[in-house]
Design a protein around this motif. Structure first.
Motif, short mmCIF file in Angstrom:
data_model
loop_
_atom_site.label_atom_id
_atom_site.label_comp_id
_atom_site.label_asym_id
_atom_site.label_seq_id
_atom_site.Cartn_x
_atom_site.Cartn_y
_atom_site.Cartn_z
N GLU A 55 0.77 -1.18 -0.12
CA GLU A 55 -0.02 -0.07 -0.01
C GLU A 55 0.76 1.30 0.07
OE1 GLU A 55 -2.57 -0.72 3.39
OE2 GLU A 55 -3.90 -1.89 2.11
N SER A 56 1.97 1.36 0.62
CA SER A 56 2.98 2.42 0.64
C SER A 56 3.45 2.61 -0.54
CB SER A 56 4.24 2.11 1.65
OG SER A 56 3.63 2.18 2.67
N LYS A 73 2.09 1.78 -3.47
CA LYS A 73 0.88 2.10 -4.30
C LYS A 73 0.53 3.63 -4.28
CE LYS A 73 -2.78 -0.56 -4.75
NZ LYS A 73 -4.02 -1.38 -4.21
N SER A 74 0.86 4.11 -3.02
CA SER A 74 0.69 5.48 -2.65
C SER A 74 1.22 6.64 -3.34
CB SER A 74 0.41 5.63 -1.29
OG SER A 74 1.52 5.63 -0.61
N ILE A 75 2.57 5.96 -3.80
CA ILE A 75 3.64 7.12 -4.61
C ILE A 75 2.68 7.60 -5.71
CG2 ILE A 75 5.81 7.07 -5.83
CD1 ILE A 75 6.63 4.85 -4.28
N LYS A 76 2.87 8.87 -5.78
CA LYS A 76 2.14 9.84 -6.65
C LYS A 76 3.35 10.06 -7.77
CE LYS A 76 -1.54 10.69 -4.30
NZ LYS A 76 -2.35 9.66 -4.50
N LEU A 77 2.94 9.81 -9.15
CA LEU A 77 3.82 9.99 -10.25
C LEU A 77 3.48 11.09 -11.03
CD1 LEU A 77 3.35 6.32 -11.92
CD2 LEU A 77 4.98 7.13 -10.21
#
Length: 97
Positions: free
Chosen positions: A90-91, A93-97
């Motif tokens: 989940e960490s 997946k939360s990375i903003k591109l």
């Protein structure tokens, strides 16, 4: 004497059906009482079913007599690992591109 209360529940790959904690308390006590009637010197611990996390074990141990502990298997290795892996994914997946 080890009291198995079915497959450990909780998280994504745990058993889908099991006794409730209250049903486990009753069964663990019944088995403990029988075991102690045969051999008063046995040590009785509980394990499995809905007894999957520390608060579950505490719940059962606080409501039984002469049950001296808990044996962890999935609750010691699978459940904490599964939680940690899920949180790590989940960490990422939360990375903003």
């Amino acid at each position: 004497m080890l009291l198995l209360k079915g497959l450990t529940t909780k998280e994504t790959i745990g058993a889908k059906t099991a006794l409730t904690l209250d049903e486990s308390v009753k069964r663990v006590q019944e088995i403990c009482d029988f075991g102690k009637s045969v051999n008063p010197d046995i040590l009785v611990i509980c394990h499995g079913g809905p007894i999957a996390i520390p608060k579950d074990a505490a719940y059962v141990l606080e409501r039984t007599e002469r049950v001296v502990g808990f044996f962890g298997a999935s609750s010691i290795e699978r459940i904490p690992t599964e939680i940690a892996i899920k949180e790590q994914v989940e960490s990422f997946k939360s990375i903003k591109l």
